[in-house]
Write a protein that holds these residues in place. Structure first.
Motif: not given
Length: 172
Positions: A44-49, A86-89, A107-111, A152-165
């Motif tokens: 997505p255009r608003d994705a963060v890497i 500091g938290r992002y670092r 948990a912070a990435l989930d938010g 390698t690119v990995y997508r962060f999977v939020r808790r409860g995200d149903g996209r799966g593998e």
């Protein structure tokens, strides 16, 4: 556009890059470009890497924001007083390490509102042996969505995200 010989000599001989980061920035490989092209086309255009290296190519080559900028950017724009920096670092350093993933970081990435992707470059694998296995390890907070010999690119999977593998286009 033709550059005068004097500028070419000066630019490539006299003002040669002096540190490893500058050298790397001048030599983006075809495989690295493939990763940037995949990110540009398939996130997505608003994705963060999230990256562990200090080259900070993503906004230029991939058209996406970095999760954490280089330290000079933090200082130049006056963010060094912001407690979130500091938290992002900490989160970046926690993901790009040999230590187990910390639940408080996940948990912070989930938010976060935008989708988060992590790029593990070959240099990261050399610096942090086992990082790819650690990111893929259950509970599966990172899903491999693309890769080649450069990284390698990995997508962060939020808790409860149903996209799966298989949520992204698979690479080599």
């Amino acid at each position: 556009f033709a550059a005068p010989v004097a500028l070419t000599v000066r630019g490539f001989v006299l003002e040669r890059p002096s540190n490893p980061i500058e050298v790397k920035r001048m030599g983006v490989t075809a495989h690295e470009r493939e990763i940037f092209a995949w990110i540009s086309a398939d996130t997505p255009r608003d994705a963060v890497i999230l990256e562990g290296n200090t080259y900070l190519w993503m906004p230029v080559y991939g058209g996406r924001r970095n999760f954490f900028p280089d330290e000079s950017t933090v200082s130049i724009f006056g963010y060094d007083g912001d407690p979130r920096i500091g938290r992002y670092r900490e989160i970046r350093d926690g993901v790009f390490s040999e230590a187990p993933l910390r639940e408080e970081d996940m948990a912070a990435l989930d938010g976060l509102a935008p989708d988060v992707y992590a790029v593990v470059w070959r240099e990261d694998v050399e610096r942090f042996p086992g990082i790819e296995e650690r990111l893929a390890r259950p509970p599966g907070r990172f899903e491999r969505v693309y890769g080649n010999s450069a990284g390698t690119v990995y997508r962060f999977v939020r808790r409860g995200d149903g996209r799966g593998e298989g949520g992204g286009r698979a690479g080599t």
